[in-house]
Design an enzyme around this catalytic site. Structure first.
Site, mmCIF file in Angstrom:
data_model
loop_
_atom_site.group_PDB
_atom_site.id
_atom_site.type_symbol
_atom_site.label_atom_id
_atom_site.label_comp_id
_atom_site.label_asym_id
_atom_site.label_seq_id
_atom_site.Cartn_x
_atom_site.Cartn_y
_atom_site.Cartn_z
ATOM 1 N N HIS A 163 74.623 -48.604 52.637
ATOM 2 C CA HIS A 163 75.652 -47.473 51.876
ATOM 3 C C HIS A 163 74.694 -46.949 50.969
ATOM 4 C CE1 HIS A 163 75.470 -49.428 47.743
ATOM 5 N NE2 HIS A 163 75.109 -50.467 48.304
ATOM 6 N N CYS A 164 75.220 -45.589 50.613
ATOM 7 C CA CYS A 164 74.793 -44.746 49.358
ATOM 8 C C CYS A 164 75.859 -44.711 48.432
ATOM 9 C CB CYS A 164 74.812 -43.347 50.088
ATOM 10 S SG CYS A 164 76.116 -42.439 50.827
ATOM 11 N N ALA A 165 75.891 -43.384 47.695
ATOM 12 C CA ALA A 165 76.650 -43.465 46.317
ATOM 13 C C ALA A 165 78.002 -43.616 46.803
ATOM 14 C CB ALA A 165 76.567 -42.219 45.747
#
Length: 251
Positions: A25-27
């Protein structure tokens, strides 16, 4: 619906555990690598609670949750015994997917897409300068092209021409970054391609300057406006730097 239920719903919609290669996942997004895209129930995923959208990009199925929410969903997915990876690891795995042509197109996009905002911005400035210096527009204010101060033209040229003059430096910087080199080294190499010490390519083309002769017979000029040579230079620099780095670590 709890985050555990959302995670289970997503897993089922993605085709089950056997179809999920890894999850990161990213932000704001959950980034999923899948074995078979056809097994994904995309409509069901988009209808899942808290999901704000989903799409494929760079070999990854990206599910948008938003800041904070994605962290909780990822934590719930970790409890389902799925393979989780860092963002860089999943991106590297995505780069290995697809045909050689698809990987080449993906690489070119990784290099050139980050440069688009700068080129678009300077292009807009260029269009605006062309508009305000039109005789018809100047006549509205009782002016003529001859009444425009020379300094005004000079200042606007700095705004509109800089990105295009140093485009090879930008391309070499981005290519070096994409291929795992030090971006600053790529930038310096790109600046060498357009160094003022080299005859300007446009001036040579218009017969206003002569090329330098390397070894007395190889003509050398600057690479103003050139993209492919800068891309190759950034690529070779990154590969050479990585090779040297690996050699030093093995000593």
């Amino acid at each position: 619906m709890s985050y555990a239920m959302i995670a289970e719903e997503l897993l089922s919609s993605l085709g089950g555990k056997e179809n999920v290669v890894s999850v990161a996942h990213c932000a704001t997004r959950l980034r999923v690598m899948v074995a078979n895209e056809e097994k994904i129930d995309k409509e069901r995923i988009e209808d899942t609670e808290k999901v704000k959208g989903a799409f494929f990009n760079s070999g990854q199925y990206q599910i948008i949750f938003g800041t904070g929410t994605v962290n909780r969903v990822f934590e719930a997915i970790q409890g389902l015994d799925l393979e989780t990876s860092s963002k860089s690891e999943i991106k590297e795995a995505a780069n290995k997917q697809g045909t050689a042509f698809q990987r080449a197109i993906r690489t070119f996009s990784d290099v050139f897409v980050p440069l688009i905002p700068a080129l678009v911005a300077t292009g807009l400035f260029m269009g605006l300068r062309g508009l305000v210096t039109r005789p018809e527009v100047l006549a509205i204010f009782g002016l003529t092209p001859e009444s425009i101060p020379a300094n005004f033209i000079l200042y606007t040229q700095i705004l509109t021409d800089t990105a295009f003059i140093f485009l090879p430096a930008m391309v070499a910087w981005s290519a070096s970054r994409v291929f795992g080199g030090t971006p600053l080294i790529g930038l310096v190499l790109g600046l060498m391609l357009v160094s003022p010490a080299l005859p300007n390519a446009w001036a040579v083309g218009f017969g206003e300057a002569d090329p330098l002769l390397f070894f007395g017979f190889i003509p050398v000029v600057g690479y103003q406006g050139s993209v492919i040579p800068a891309f190759i230079a950034g690529f070779l620099t990154a590969k050479l730097e990585r090779r040297i780095r690996e050699s030093c670590l093995n000593l």
